[in-house]
Design an enzyme around this catalytic site. Sequence first.
Site, PDB file in Angstrom:
ATOM      1  N   SER A  84       0.845  -1.188   0.000  1.00  0.00           N
ATOM      2  CA  SER A  84       0.000   0.000   0.000  1.00  0.00           C
ATOM      3  C   SER A  84       0.887   1.246   0.000  1.00  0.00           C
ATOM      4  O   SER A  84       2.112   1.144  -0.029  1.00  0.00           O
ATOM      5  CB  SER A  84      -0.922  -0.015   1.204  1.00  0.00           C
ATOM      6  OG  SER A  84      -0.219  -0.439   2.330  1.00  0.00           O
ATOM      7  N   LEU A  85       0.259   2.396   0.033  1.00  0.00           N
ATOM      8  CA  LEU A  85       1.021   3.648  -0.029  1.00  0.00           C
ATOM      9  C   LEU A  85       0.817   4.429   1.254  1.00  0.00           C
ATOM     10  O   LEU A  85      -0.278   4.437   1.811  1.00  0.00           O
ATOM     11  CB  LEU A  85       0.521   4.497  -1.197  1.00  0.00           C
ATOM     12  CG  LEU A  85       0.772   3.956  -2.600  1.00  0.00           C
ATOM     13  CD1 LEU A  85      -0.045   4.736  -3.621  1.00  0.00           C
ATOM     14  CD2 LEU A  85       2.246   4.031  -2.933  1.00  0.00           C
ATOM     15  N   LYS A 120      -4.521   8.885  -8.499  1.00  0.00           N
ATOM     16  CA  LYS A 120      -4.790   7.661  -7.724  1.00  0.00           C
ATOM     17  C   LYS A 120      -6.251   7.296  -7.948  1.00  0.00           C
ATOM     18  O   LYS A 120      -7.153   7.840  -7.319  1.00  0.00           O
ATOM     19  CB  LYS A 120      -4.512   7.891  -6.243  1.00  0.00           C
ATOM     20  CG  LYS A 120      -4.633   6.621  -5.423  1.00  0.00           C
ATOM     21  CD  LYS A 120      -4.021   6.815  -4.049  1.00  0.00           C
ATOM     22  CE  LYS A 120      -4.004   5.532  -3.246  1.00  0.00           C
ATOM     23  NZ  LYS A 120      -5.317   5.021  -2.904  1.00  0.00           N
ATOM     24  N   GLU A 178      -5.147  -0.626 -12.114  1.00  0.00           N
ATOM     25  CA  GLU A 178      -6.402  -0.483 -11.388  1.00  0.00           C
ATOM     26  C   GLU A 178      -7.589  -0.867 -12.262  1.00  0.00           C
ATOM     27  O   GLU A 178      -7.708  -0.397 -13.390  1.00  0.00           O
ATOM     28  CB  GLU A 178      -6.528   0.996 -10.964  1.00  0.00           C
ATOM     29  CG  GLU A 178      -7.372   1.224  -9.749  1.00  0.00           C
ATOM     30  CD  GLU A 178      -6.670   0.888  -8.446  1.00  0.00           C
ATOM     31  OE1 GLU A 178      -5.504   0.418  -8.473  1.00  0.00           O
ATOM     32  OE2 GLU A 178      -7.303   1.084  -7.390  1.00  0.00           O
ATOM     33  N   LYS A 310      -3.292  12.873  -0.767  1.00  0.00           N
ATOM     34  CA  LYS A 310      -4.748  12.767  -0.775  1.00  0.00           C
ATOM     35  C   LYS A 310      -5.403  14.116  -1.070  1.00  0.00           C
ATOM     36  O   LYS A 310      -4.847  15.170  -0.770  1.00  0.00           O
ATOM     37  CB  LYS A 310      -5.234  12.265   0.598  1.00  0.00           C
ATOM     38  CG  LYS A 310      -4.846  10.835   0.890  1.00  0.00           C
ATOM     39  CD  LYS A 310      -5.508   9.911  -0.108  1.00  0.00           C
ATOM     40  CE  LYS A 310      -5.358   8.460   0.240  1.00  0.00           C
ATOM     41  NZ  LYS A 310      -6.430   7.852   0.938  1.00  0.00           N
ATOM     42  N   CYS A 404     -13.838   2.473  33.309  1.00  0.00           N
ATOM     43  CA  CYS A 404     -14.077   1.814  32.024  1.00  0.00           C
ATOM     44  C   CYS A 404     -15.552   1.407  31.955  1.00  0.00           C
ATOM     45  O   CYS A 404     -16.034   0.701  32.843  1.00  0.00           O
ATOM     46  CB  CYS A 404     -13.183   0.589  31.894  1.00  0.00           C
ATOM     47  SG  CYS A 404     -13.615  -0.457  30.496  1.00  0.00           S
ATOM     48  N   CYS A 407     -15.815  -2.730  31.994  1.00  0.00           N
ATOM     49  CA  CYS A 407     -15.525  -3.612  33.131  1.00  0.00           C
ATOM     50  C   CYS A 407     -15.505  -2.861  34.465  1.00  0.00           C
ATOM     51  O   CYS A 407     -15.376  -3.479  35.518  1.00  0.00           O
ATOM     52  CB  CYS A 407     -14.203  -4.327  32.925  1.00  0.00           C
ATOM     53  SG  CYS A 407     -12.771  -3.237  33.013  1.00  0.00           S
ATOM     54  N   CYS A 435     -11.367  -7.551  30.841  1.00  0.00           N
ATOM     55  CA  CYS A 435     -12.358  -6.563  30.400  1.00  0.00           C
ATOM     56  C   CYS A 435     -13.009  -7.083  29.108  1.00  0.00           C
ATOM     57  O   CYS A 435     -12.328  -7.361  28.121  1.00  0.00           O
ATOM     58  CB  CYS A 435     -11.669  -5.223  30.137  1.00  0.00           C
ATOM     59  SG  CYS A 435     -12.743  -3.986  29.381  1.00  0.00           S
TER      60      CYS A 435
HETATM   61  S1  IVH Z   1       1.509   2.002  -7.361  1.00  0.00           S
HETATM   62  C1  IVH Z   1       3.432   0.010  -3.765  1.00  0.00           C
HETATM   63  N1  IVH Z   1       0.158   3.707  -8.775  1.00  0.00           N
HETATM   64  O1  IVH Z   1      -3.351   2.655  -4.588  1.00  0.00           O
HETATM   65  C2  IVH Z   1       2.929   0.832  -4.889  1.00  0.00           C
HETATM   66  N2  IVH Z   1      -1.014   2.523  -7.062  1.00  0.00           N
HETATM   67  O2  IVH Z   1      -2.563   2.556  -1.690  1.00  0.00           O
HETATM   68  C3  IVH Z   1       1.472   0.827  -4.980  1.00  0.00           C
HETATM   69  N3  IVH Z   1      -3.417   3.044  -6.926  1.00  0.00           N
HETATM   70  O3  IVH Z   1      -3.277  -0.804  -4.081  1.00  0.00           O
HETATM   71  C4  IVH Z   1       0.988   0.693  -6.337  1.00  0.00           C
HETATM   72  N4  IVH Z   1      -3.438   4.487  -8.583  1.00  0.00           N
HETATM   73  O4  IVH Z   1      -4.828   0.100  -5.881  1.00  0.00           O
HETATM   74  C5  IVH Z   1       0.100   2.823  -7.772  1.00  0.00           C
HETATM   75  N5  IVH Z   1      -0.871   5.227 -10.148  1.00  0.00           N
HETATM   76  C6  IVH Z   1      -0.946   4.348  -9.155  1.00  0.00           C
HETATM   77  C7  IVH Z   1      -2.159   4.061  -8.461  1.00  0.00           C
HETATM   78  C8  IVH Z   1      -2.154   3.141  -7.408  1.00  0.00           C
HETATM   79  C9  IVH Z   1      -4.163   3.867  -7.663  1.00  0.00           C
HETATM   80  C10 IVH Z   1      -3.913   2.228  -5.795  1.00  0.00           C
HETATM   81  C11 IVH Z   1      -3.593   0.766  -5.887  1.00  0.00           C
HETATM   82  C12 IVH Z   1      -2.866   0.420  -4.628  1.00  0.00           C
HETATM   83  C13 IVH Z   1      -3.217   1.552  -3.741  1.00  0.00           C
HETATM   84  C14 IVH Z   1      -2.107   1.795  -2.735  1.00  0.00           C
END
Ligand code: IVH
Length: 673
Positions: A84-85, A120, A178, A310, A404, A407, A435
């Site tokens: 993931s990113l 993205k 994607e 984002k 809490c 518990c 708990c």
């Molecule tokens: S590169 C480790 N490039 O974002 C690099 N990902 O949060 C990750 N995504 O699972 C892949 N556009 O589904 C890459 N231009 C892009 C992207 C992309 C969308 C999604 C992808 C990945 C997620 C990571």
Amino acid sequence: MKTKDSIKKEYNKKIKIIKKHNEQYYSKDKPLISDKEYDDIKKDILKLEKKYSFLSSKYSPSINIGFQPSKTFKKQKHKVPMLSLSNIFDKEDLINYEKKIRNYLNLNSNEKFEYSVEPKIDGISASLTYENGYLISGLSRGDGYEGELITENLKTIKDIPSIIKIKDFPKNIEIRGEVYINKSNFESLKEKFANPRNAASGSLRQKESSQTKKIPLKFIAYTFGLFENNNFKKQSEFLISLKKWGFKTSQHNNVISNINDLLKNHENFEKKRYELEYDVDGLVYKINSLQLQNRLGFVGNAPRWAAAHKFSAASSFTKILKIEIQVGRTGALTPVAKVEPVNIGGVVVSNATLHNEDEINKKDIRIGDIVKIERAGDVIPHVISVDLKKRTSKSIKYKFPENCPSCGSKAEKEFNKQTNKFDAVKRCSSDGYKCEKIAIEKIKHFVSKDALNIDGLGKKVVEKFWEKRFIRFPQDIFKLDFKEIENLDGWGPQSVANLKYSINKSRDVTLSKFIFALGIRHIGQENAKLIAKHLQNKQKFININKNFDFSSFINIDGIGEIQISSIKKFFSINDNLNVVGELSKYMNIEDEKVSNFGKFKNLSFMITGKLENTSRAEAKSLIEKNAGKILSSVNKKLDFLIVGQKPTVKKVNQAKELNIKIINQKELLKLLN
Ligand code: IVH
């Protein structure tokens, strides 16, 4: 005799049921019944329609694409994990991100580098394996390490070529990208899916590829997985070739090389985002040079060489109805505002986190207030501020509980030695499993995707099993009475068989995954790996008891006082000792494999002083890649002290005293040739 009315009534009842299960599956991704049970309802409806021509419904399986989804795709390991990113939210994050990269690569601020900037797309990622130009398999992302084999379904997507006959197309390559659905095409599927992303995911997971074919899915390619003989120098060049080879790439891909231009581009793109044909939730920045990407490598589940910037969150105003306390796995008491349901950027929100007591006081948030709520991607919505103009005399101040709510144990704020302050978060002071709420959360964590990853044992199911007294501790998962489960509402032979299968499969774990799954505070995936690598032998971990000597843990680079005292506390509690002991009987825990191929096998290193042209982090990962171990103090176990500029004199003297080899950076590289 049946009257027309009673037939209609019977029919409508069945339609209502199928509608509910379509929703459970497609929108909520939480099927309640087995494939077989679903099929039976569908058959009944079709039979009735055939017999009585006056019956029809837009939710009928004869019209609807709510055909039987499949949960039983074969799984396959990714040859290169699909990670993931990490996220960037604002200018400050972006500046820090670049700073970290520069530090790691030891680049100063006038050395430029490029970013490949890509939208993205908010869809579902897929990995396509091509051999000699033929698409031989296609996988979904799954948990990033293992995906579902959905080749036939992927082949129905027009943008995915099955055969590529272009001379320079690599012999062995995994193309990743994607799968998504256009906003306009989503309109007709709105009834069944919460958003385009769910629609893409649901359609891709059909048992019959002929059903997938009916949905206008699209594919945009953006990276590679395994790639033999990769001669590309830049990501941007790879993207251009993707297009030449017949893949769709984004027309908004771009190369940018400084922070100000990145920010300008982000601002412009964000304005345009709603005009695009598909959902985009940010921009991906990748270091363009593949050589630099290689040097940067990975940390945890994400590459260092890329991040997602984002777009800002959507927000709305609504009223706080009440405030409830959620008890987390580590005992943290989190206040959650129950609000009047409000649509924020396409998702209906009725809960929003208030973080902690201090936050409520600081923002002066009261029950009955109109508040601004923000929601970004899959992050939990949170309360931003109060609209004071709308406050009435009826608003009520909230009193944070002293105990809490689960518990009754005293709720306490811990003193943080590092900041010299009390934490903002209040915690339940019980011993964990004592708990109820903490115990449930611990079990949820134990079976979650990143831990044992038990399909069919989601959060709701854990709660149900708890309520039925089937489970009290993680080990109870392995003692479930499946006959009893089969009799529960919403369960059938097929779903029980699936659950049994995934529980059995989950018995095999690596030591690091096992440690992570225990949910010890401050021991996330990374730290669990460090500890597992340090101990290597699973028995060493299982044998830890109250008298265990943790002093060697301070040698683990990356583990500090906070982590050690948390582990100590964990093993001082009888319930935890019992959980570990019991689990070790039911599970096959594998010893942690440490790379055995490197030149530095069985050797340990420590670095002091500044190195040339490389950061300490990069040098460390170079040593680790070659199977060497990094220690964080000078002691008898140390083999080499690597000395850079301005080393700590004390360390050098200690090393001399202990007869430890002292080398410089050049000598280190020489050892590696
Ligand atoms: S590169 C480790 N490039 O974002 C690099 N990902 O949060 C990750 N995504 O699972 C892949 N556009 O589904 C890459 N231009 C892009 C992207 C992309 C969308 C999604 C992808 C990945 C997620 C990571």
